[in-house]
Design an enzyme around this catalytic site. Structure first.
Site, PDB file in Angstrom:
ATOM      1  CG  ASN A 167      -0.418  -0.086   2.475  1.00  0.00           C
ATOM      2  OD1 ASN A 167       0.844  -0.703   2.822  1.00  0.00           O
ATOM      3  ND2 ASN A 167      -1.084   0.246   3.574  1.00  0.00           N
ATOM      4  CD  GLU A 248       2.079  -0.462  10.859  1.00  0.00           C
ATOM      5  OE1 GLU A 248       1.051  -0.972  10.770  1.00  0.00           O
ATOM      6  OE2 GLU A 248       2.375  -0.032   9.447  1.00  0.00           O
ATOM      7  CB  CYS A 282      -1.886  -0.143   8.676  1.00  0.00           C
ATOM      8  SG  CYS A 282      -0.659   0.856   8.887  1.00  0.00           S
ATOM      9  CD  GLU A 461       8.626   0.474  10.793  1.00  0.00           C
ATOM     10  OE1 GLU A 461       9.278  -0.476  10.125  1.00  0.00           O
ATOM     11  OE2 GLU A 461       7.296   0.728  10.245  1.00  0.00           O
TER      12      GLU A 461
END
Length: 484
Positions: A167, A248, A282, A461
């Site tokens: 994505n 993640e 997400c 991150e």
């Protein structure tokens, strides 16, 4: 190799010479198995080109190249300042090729061209941010007693396998520190560039290349962005040699609208938060929880915001906000939830059908879909759909709103809309999520940590926190006089 590139003309007229090989040890090479992946344009369902598909053997070659680079003086002994300079150079090259990279991103992925350009800007910003950190990673001296000197040093964690999602492939690669993007239409001189093996880029299927990365015994760390189900498999597979992991994964992020919120702004941010990137984010705020006293008014403003802002169309056309879903499988999965929601008693307020207003009616387009009167035990309230699909529910009190927000196996992001600053901070603190936006949605910055709790991931991150996952700390004790 001459046969590992293809000349293409994109729908926007840009001509591109695209390398199709695996990038291993500073060379484009064929896949060992001879297998290929066909890139499909989700706007018209036509093939763009074929690229090499990595197997476990190709992963092993890349790992060997990376291990050799890690231990070779050309990289090992290069100063942090010089490494930072290389990252700045890469950022400059990405910026110079931004139109080509954005064109490929939109053509292959379906996201609006303006969004792809924004992603490229995020790549360069992230590279430059971490380039600044390259010579600022250091240890500490620790006072203990007069007869001992103790200090710490930080070392690279080792060879890292970075599994990038479809994505936001360019942005996520930049986030993961070691997975840099190699410019596609021109190559810099080898002199003054990253040594062979430092960067290796493999196209591949998750079941083949992804599994091989997670299972490889000479990879020290794996970082993954993607679904929770796949994250669990990677976590299990990576345990074979106790790899360091950063995950993640999925989300079902709540957006809370209190009775004192600026409802017009809340509606517009809600539209942006769920329908951006065709809902394939997400952190999409896909559960909207609204105070019962303003519920009906919010729903009307939200539907108006969709009509005003949410143009579905060709991603290369100016003004398009929502492009197609990335694949036929994703398209079918999203539409399957419509019947599920209806059967469980939710009210379809908008959309819920394919959108056929582009070209010849082909492409994986879905009208922005809104369900109201959604209860917390319904499937669309609990499962990540990953598309332009929102569930709107109501609450009575602040405590109920927080309880509803936290009633999820996920904990990636959240949003709170209120003009009461005390309530905003109080609720943000109580929601179980790795990130919370107050009066906005989808904010992100390379300087700010990103990640989730519960089944939305492990680790962080971005920001200084993101560096911790890529270094190990060694303690050194120096005897200054103690004798036996």
């Amino acid at each position: 190799m001459a046969d590992l590139k293809v000349d293409l003309t994109a729908p926007n007229g840009r001509k591109i010479t695209l390398p199709t090989g695996l990038f291993i040890n500073n060379e484009f090479v064929k896949a060992t198995s001879g297998e290929k992946i066909t890139s499909i344009n989700p706007t018209n369902e036509e093939a763009i080109c074929d690229v090499e598909a990595a197997s476990a053997d190709d992963v092993d070659k890349a790992v060997k190249a990376a291990r050799a680079a890690l231990n070779h003086e050309s990289w090992r002994d290069l100063s942090g300042t010089d490494k930072g300079a290389l990252m700045h150079k890469l950022a400059d090259l990405v910026e110079a090729e931004k139109d080509t990279l954005a064109t490929i991103e939109t053509w292959d992925n379906g996201k609006p061209y303006g969004d792809s350009l924004f992603d490229i800007n995020e790549v360069t910003t992230t590279l430059r941010y971490y380039a600044g950190w390259a010579d600022k990673i250091h240890g500490h001296t620790i006072p203990t007693n007069p007869k001992k000197f103790a200090y710490t040093v930080r070392h690279p964690i080792g060879v890292c396998g970075q599994i990038i999602p479809w994505n936001f492939p360019l942005a996520m690669a930049a986030w993961k520190l070691d997975a840099f993007i190699y410019p596609v239409s021109r190559q810099p001189d080898r002199q003054g560039w990253f040594p062979p093996g430092v960067i290796n880029i493999l196209n591949g299927h998750g079941k083949d290349a992804g599994h091989a990365i997670a299972a490889h015994l000479d990879i020290d760390k794996v970082a993954f962005t993607g679904s929770t189900a796949t994250g669990k498999l990677i976590m299990k597979t990576a345990s074979v040699n106790m790899k360091n992991i950063t995950l993640e994964t999925g989300g079902k992020s709540p957006l809370l609208v209190f009775e004192d919120a600026d409802l017009e702004q809340a509606a517009k941010w809600s539209q942006f938060g769920i329908f951006g990137n065709s809902g394939q984010i997400c952190t999409s705020t896909s559960r909207v929880l609204v105070h019962e006293s303003v519920y009906d008014k919010f729903v009307e403003l939200f539907k108006e915001a969709i009509k005003m802002l949410n143009k579905v169309g060709d991603p290369f056309e100016e003004g398009t906000f929502q492009g197609p879903q990335v694949t036929k499988a994703q398209y079918d999965k999203i539409l399957s939830y419509v019947d599920v929601a209806k059967s469980e008693g939710a009210t379809l307020a908008a959309g819920g059908v394919p959108y056929k207003g582009v070209g010849q009616g082909k492409g994986y387009f879905i009208e922005p879909t809104v369900f109201t009167n959604v209860k917390s035990d319904m499937t669309i309230y609990r499962e990540e759909i990953f598309g332009p699909f929102v569930a709107i529910s109501s609450f009575k009190t602040e405590d109920e709103a927080v309880a509803m927000a936290n009633d999820s196996t996920y904990g990636l992001a959240s949003a709170v809309f209120t003009q009461n600053i005390a309530r905003a901070h109080r609720v943000a603190d109580r929601i179980e999520s790795g990130m919370c936006w107050i009066n906005s949605s989808q904010d992100s910055d390379p300087r700010v940590p990103f990640g989730g709790v519960k089944q939305s991931g492990i680790g962080r991150e971005l920001g200084e926190a993101g560096l911790a996952a890529y270094t190990s700390e060694k303690s050194i004790h120096v005897n200054l006089g103690t004798r036996l």
